[in-house]
Design a protein around this motif. Structure first.
Motif, PDB file in Angstrom:
ATOM      1  N   ILE A   1       0.998  -1.266  -0.015  1.00  0.00           N
ATOM      2  CA  ILE A   1       0.035   0.007   0.071  1.00  0.00           C
ATOM      3  C   ILE A   1       0.717   1.458   0.027  1.00  0.00           C
ATOM      4  O   ILE A   1       1.711   1.478   0.927  1.00  0.00           O
ATOM      5  CB  ILE A   1      -1.054  -0.050   1.104  1.00  0.00           C
ATOM      6  CG1 ILE A   1      -1.680  -1.398   1.082  1.00  0.00           C
ATOM      7  CG2 ILE A   1      -1.847   1.139   1.034  1.00  0.00           C
ATOM      8  CD1 ILE A   1      -2.507  -1.869  -0.015  1.00  0.00           C
ATOM      9  N   THR A   2       0.711   1.909  -1.142  1.00  0.00           N
ATOM     10  CA  THR A   2       1.469   3.492  -1.041  1.00  0.00           C
ATOM     11  C   THR A   2       0.378   4.587  -1.527  1.00  0.00           C
ATOM     12  O   THR A   2      -0.845   4.190  -1.823  1.00  0.00           O
ATOM     13  CB  THR A   2       2.505   3.352  -2.084  1.00  0.00           C
ATOM     14  OG1 THR A   2       1.841   3.060  -3.527  1.00  0.00           O
ATOM     15  CG2 THR A   2       3.548   2.058  -1.891  1.00  0.00           C
ATOM     16  N   GLN A   3       0.941   5.647  -1.705  1.00  0.00           N
ATOM     17  CA  GLN A   3       0.034   6.741  -2.309  1.00  0.00           C
ATOM     18  C   GLN A   3      -0.261   6.523  -3.721  1.00  0.00           C
ATOM     19  O   GLN A   3      -1.517   6.772  -4.023  1.00  0.00           O
ATOM     20  CB  GLN A   3       0.702   8.055  -2.325  1.00  0.00           C
ATOM     21  CG  GLN A   3      -0.192   9.121  -2.529  1.00  0.00           C
ATOM     22  CD  GLN A   3       0.468  10.563  -2.155  1.00  0.00           C
ATOM     23  OE1 GLN A   3       1.529  10.497  -1.407  1.00  0.00           O
ATOM     24  NE2 GLN A   3      -0.222  11.579  -2.369  1.00  0.00           N
ATOM     25  N   GLU A   4       0.446   5.910  -4.421  1.00  0.00           N
ATOM     26  CA  GLU A   4       0.255   5.561  -5.970  1.00  0.00           C
ATOM     27  C   GLU A   4      -0.698   4.164  -5.965  1.00  0.00           C
ATOM     28  O   GLU A   4      -1.412   3.914  -6.984  1.00  0.00           O
ATOM     29  CB  GLU A   4       1.502   5.295  -6.757  1.00  0.00           C
ATOM     30  CG  GLU A   4       2.497   6.579  -6.671  1.00  0.00           C
ATOM     31  CD  GLU A   4       3.050   6.884  -5.408  1.00  0.00           C
ATOM     32  OE1 GLU A   4       3.564   5.929  -4.677  1.00  0.00           O
ATOM     33  OE2 GLU A   4       3.280   7.983  -5.401  1.00  0.00           O
ATOM     34  N   ASN A   5      -0.600   3.370  -4.795  1.00  0.00           N
ATOM     35  CA  ASN A   5      -1.301   2.080  -4.705  1.00  0.00           C
ATOM     36  C   ASN A   5      -2.207   2.107  -3.574  1.00  0.00           C
ATOM     37  O   ASN A   5      -1.842   1.245  -2.778  1.00  0.00           O
ATOM     38  CB  ASN A   5      -0.543   0.976  -4.940  1.00  0.00           C
ATOM     39  CG  ASN A   5       0.461   0.785  -6.348  1.00  0.00           C
ATOM     40  OD1 ASN A   5      -0.325   0.677  -7.326  1.00  0.00           O
ATOM     41  ND2 ASN A   5       1.736   1.075  -6.032  1.00  0.00           N
TER      42      ASN A   5
END
Length: 356
Positions: A316-320
């Motif tokens: 989980i990232t800002q892009e995902n």
């Protein structure tokens, strides 16, 4: 008589007995699939399920290339065949023999292990919830194998001799394989192995042995209806060389030809969730053969009942952003067995933007 949830199943006739007793041209109406024009249609024999080599995943020199193959198999197919999986040949041989010998028992002996109302464990059929429901052409025995505390030995056959000991050995080996393979599935996503595998060391492993008798109308009768599993991963061991399992790919059904020494692996709904939707939960079905009986042994691999089910945090990232909720083990299974969220309904109910 209706049943309140999917964890109960109504009793149905033994398909083995039906196949033995009915005339070659007659199949009971409850097994005829009027909703399907021809079960042999929409098959694309040019598509071939991926083949993975566990030995190449273990070997540091070949690992990177095999991890890439594993990634594409899980993302694009949700299923693959696995060779050199490490389960000893003797245990595989014994497990196949015990399954064959069980289904060869006289009917009255198998009925000693018939399911009881309130449990799917035992000999019978799964998910039969009404007297009008179309039926699949198979008999099964379904058992909770691990952890040991989940076993109900009332349903574990004492015959054939050695059945219990063999299933115990096999389930321990399958758990070892599942933990290892899930670790590699994490690595294929750039994660540490434990981010997928840690909840499976003490996970739940349920074994279903299937018998698909020969059927005079294979184009109108189905062994198991199309579905996707609710497990993280599922292992399928063929007991003979009769093909039957098919996976859906690009609108076609793709037959899996049995390979000596291979196990077929497919991703389930939990596998899709922990990969945050990168890996694909494969829809599959089983067809039947006009002349040959088919036997298979399926193991459903679930995480520890005390853990949570949700996307791996490392993905989980800002892009995902997160695609699925994190829920308790109990909540996940309640949605399936008691709220009857099946297929896409289950995964849709767990989307991060879905209402509770």
């Amino acid at each position: 008589m209706a049943v309140p949830n999917l964890y109960w199943s109504l009793p149905v006739p033994s398909v083995q007995e039906l196949a033995r007793d009915i005339p070659s041209t007659l199949v009971p109406r409850r097994y005829i699939r009027d909703d399907v024009s021809d079960l042999t249609a929409s098959i694309n024999p040019s598509l071939i399920i991926p083949l993975l080599n566990m030995a190449d995943l273990i070997n540091s020199e070949s690992r990177d290339a095999e991890l890439q193959k594993l990634f594409f198999a899980c993302r694009d197919w949700g299923a693959f065949q696995l060779i050199n999986h490490g389960i000893p040949d003797e245990i595989i041989k014994n497990m196949k023999k015990q399954s064959r010998d069980f289904f060869d028992l006289p009917s009255q002996q198998k009925r000693r292990y018939t399911q009881k109302l309130g449990s799917l464990q035992g000999y019978g059929q799964a998910f039969v919830v009404s007297e009008e429901q179309k039926l699949d052409w198979n008999d099964m025995i379904f058992l909770h194998a691990l952890p040991i505390k989940d076993r109900d030995l009332n349903f574990w056959p004492e015959e054939p001799q050695g059945f219990r000991e063999t299933l115990d050995s096999y389930s321990i080996e399958v758990r070892r394989l599942a933990v290892s393979l899930l670790g590699f599935m994490a690595m294929a996503l750039g994660l540490e192995a434990h981010e997928f595998s840690e909840n499976f060391q003490q996970g739940q492993y349920h074994v279903r042995m299937n018998c698909y008798p020969s059927c005079p109308l294979p184009e109108k009768v189905i062994g198991i209806s199309p579905h996707s599993d609710i497990s993280a991963i599922t292992f399928l061991l063929e007991c003979n060389d009769t093909p039957g399992i098919q996976f859906q790919k690009d609108g076609y059904w793709v037959p899996v030809e049995p390979i000596s020494g291979a196990i077929t692996v497919n991703i389930g709904r939990i596998g899709q969730i922990i990969s945050n939707g990168v890996y694909h939960s494969a829809e599959h079905r089983a067809i039947v053969n006009k002349l040959k009986e088919r036997l298979s042994i399926v193991t459903f691999c679930y995480p520890n009942e005390n853990g949570e089910i949700g996307p791996a945090r490392g993905l989980i990232t800002q892009e995902n952003p997160v695609l699925y909720k994190t829920v308790s083990h109990a909540d996940y299974f309640h949605r399936f067995y008691y709220q009857k969220h099946v297929g896409d309904q289950l995964i849709d109910s767990l989307k991060a933007d879905a209402s509770q």
